[in-house]
Design an enzyme around this catalytic site. Structure first.
Site, mmCIF file in Angstrom:
data_model
loop_
_atom_site.group_PDB
_atom_site.id
_atom_site.type_symbol
_atom_site.label_atom_id
_atom_site.label_comp_id
_atom_site.label_asym_id
_atom_site.label_seq_id
_atom_site.Cartn_x
_atom_site.Cartn_y
_atom_site.Cartn_z
ATOM 1 N N VAL A 257 50.295 32.618 47.847
ATOM 2 C CA VAL A 257 50.061 31.410 48.634
ATOM 3 C C VAL A 257 50.179 30.223 47.687
ATOM 4 O O VAL A 257 49.604 30.236 46.587
ATOM 5 C CB VAL A 257 48.675 31.440 49.303
ATOM 6 C CG1 VAL A 257 48.378 30.115 50.005
ATOM 7 C CG2 VAL A 257 48.579 32.600 50.291
ATOM 8 N N ASN B 241 39.562 36.391 40.294
ATOM 9 C CA ASN B 241 39.429 35.855 41.653
ATOM 10 C C ASN B 241 40.129 36.744 42.665
ATOM 11 O O ASN B 241 39.608 37.009 43.757
ATOM 12 C CB ASN B 241 40.000 34.434 41.719
ATOM 13 C CG ASN B 241 39.129 33.421 41.010
ATOM 14 O OD1 ASN B 241 37.931 33.631 40.844
ATOM 15 N ND2 ASN B 241 39.722 32.318 40.592
ATOM 16 N N TYR C 144 40.132 40.938 46.925
ATOM 17 C CA TYR C 144 40.559 42.229 47.462
ATOM 18 C C TYR C 144 39.358 43.131 47.751
ATOM 19 O O TYR C 144 39.315 43.813 48.780
ATOM 20 C CB TYR C 144 41.508 42.920 46.479
ATOM 21 C CG TYR C 144 42.809 42.176 46.274
ATOM 22 C CD1 TYR C 144 43.427 41.485 47.314
ATOM 23 C CD2 TYR C 144 43.424 42.144 45.017
ATOM 24 C CE1 TYR C 144 44.614 40.804 47.121
ATOM 25 C CE2 TYR C 144 44.619 41.463 44.819
ATOM 26 C CZ TYR C 144 45.206 40.799 45.878
ATOM 27 O OH TYR C 144 46.378 40.124 45.686
#
Length: 262
Positions: free
Chosen positions: A192, A231, A236
Site C-alpha cells: 500500500v 509492524n 499479520y
C-alpha cells in the site's frame, strides 16, 4: 525477486466463509494506462476531498494496468531496501502476468480509492469462456479519521476511471499443500502506498485474497515477511496469521539456477 532467506514464513489456514461485502461487476480496461507527472497541484489529492467518506475498490488488474503495477513494485523494492535487485520491466510483466486466467496463475488485485459521492461507472465483465473463476469488483465505503495527502495522485490515476487513484496492490498465485491435499494461494507481494497506510487498506487486500481462497475451497494462504518489519509482523498476527520462524526460504535463481538445471 527479493532475497528473503532470513525471513519467517506466514500461513493462514482457512476455516470458514469470509464476511459479506458489497460488490460491483469487474472492470475491463479499454486502453493502456500511462503515468504522467504534472505539477505538484495536479498530483496532490485535495485535502478537503479526503474529509469525505472514501469508496475503496478492489478489482482484477488487466494488461492496461502494467505501468501502475511496475511503479508499485518499484516503490515496494525501495521500501524493502532492495531496489538494486528489482529488474522488473513493463515488457516482462506484460509477457508473464497474464498468460493464465485469473487465479490459475499470477493474479493481481489493485486497490483504488475515490471520493466520488456515488459509485463510479463500471463496465460489465464479459462471460468467461476459458474456465476461469468469476470475480466481481469489491466496493467498501470507508470514513477516514484524518485526511490523506497524496503527492503522487496524478501519476496513479486509474486507467479505468479518472475519478479513482491506485493506492495499492496484491500479487498472488496458486500453490499446493500435500499435507492438506488442497491447493492454496501464495502471496508474493502486498503493498500500500505510504499516503494510504495505517487505514485498513492492506487488510482489505489480504481479506479479498482469503475470500477467494474460501470460495475456491482452498486450504490456506501463505506469504513471507522481512524479519525486520515488525509492524507488518504485528499486523499479520493481528488478523490471525501464524508466523513460522522455523522455516527458511531456499532459492535458486540466475546462474545458480542455470547450473543446477544443466
Amino acid at each position: 525477486e527479493r532475497e528473503r532467506e532470513s525471513n519467517p514464513c506466514v500461513c493462514v489456514a482457512l476455516a470458514g466463509a469470509a464476511s459479506a461485502i458489497a460488490v460491483l461487476p469487474h472492470l475491463h480496461a479499454s486502453s493502456r494506462c500511462t503515468q504522467k507527472m504534472g505539477s505538484a497541484e495536479e498530483n496532490t489529492l485535495a485535502m478537503d476531498e479526503l474529509k469525505q467518506p472514501l469508496r475503496v475498490y478492489v478489482r482484477l488488474a488487466s494488461p492496461a494496468d502494467v505501468p501502475h503495477i511496475l511503479a508499485l513494485i518499484r516503490l515496494l523494492a525501495q521500501f524493502e531496501r532492495l531496489s538494486e535487485m528489482c529488474v522488473a520491466s513493463e515488457s516482462k510483466l506484460e509477457s508473464s502476468l497474464f498468460k493464465f486466467a485469473p487465479f490459475q496463475g499470477p493474479t493481481v488485485f489493485l486497490l483504488e480509492v475515490s471520493t466520488a459521492a456515488s459509485p463510479t461507472t463500471v463496465l460489465e465483465a464479459p462471460v468467461a469462456t476459458d474456465g476461469s473463476v468469476d470475480f466481481e469488483e469489491v466496493v467498501h465505503r470507508v470514513r477516514l479519521d484524518s485526511t490523506v495527502e497524496d503527492s503522487q495522485a496524478g501519476a496513479f490515476t486509474s486507467c479505468h476511471d479518472p475519478a479513482r487513484i491506485v493506492a495499492g496492490f496484491v500479487l498472488f498465485f496458486p500453490n499446493y499443500s500435500t499435507f492438506l491435499s488442497q491447493p492454496g494461494f501464495y502471496i508474493e507481494d502486498l503493498f500500500v502506498r505510504e499516503s494510504y497506510r495505517g487505514r485498513g487498506f492492506g487488510t482489505i487486500l489480504l481479506k479479498t485474497v482469503a475470500q477467494m481462497a474460501v470460495k475456491l475451497d482452498y486450504g490456506r494462504v501463505e506469504w513471507s515477511v522481512l524479519d525486520w518489519n515488525e509492524n507488518a509482523i504485528k499486523f499479520y498476527e493481528g488478523i490471525g496469521a501464524k508466523v513460522l520462524p522455523e522455516w527458511r526460504i531456499c532459492r535458486l535463481t540466475g546462474e545458480t539456477l542455470k547450473a543446477c538445471g544443466s
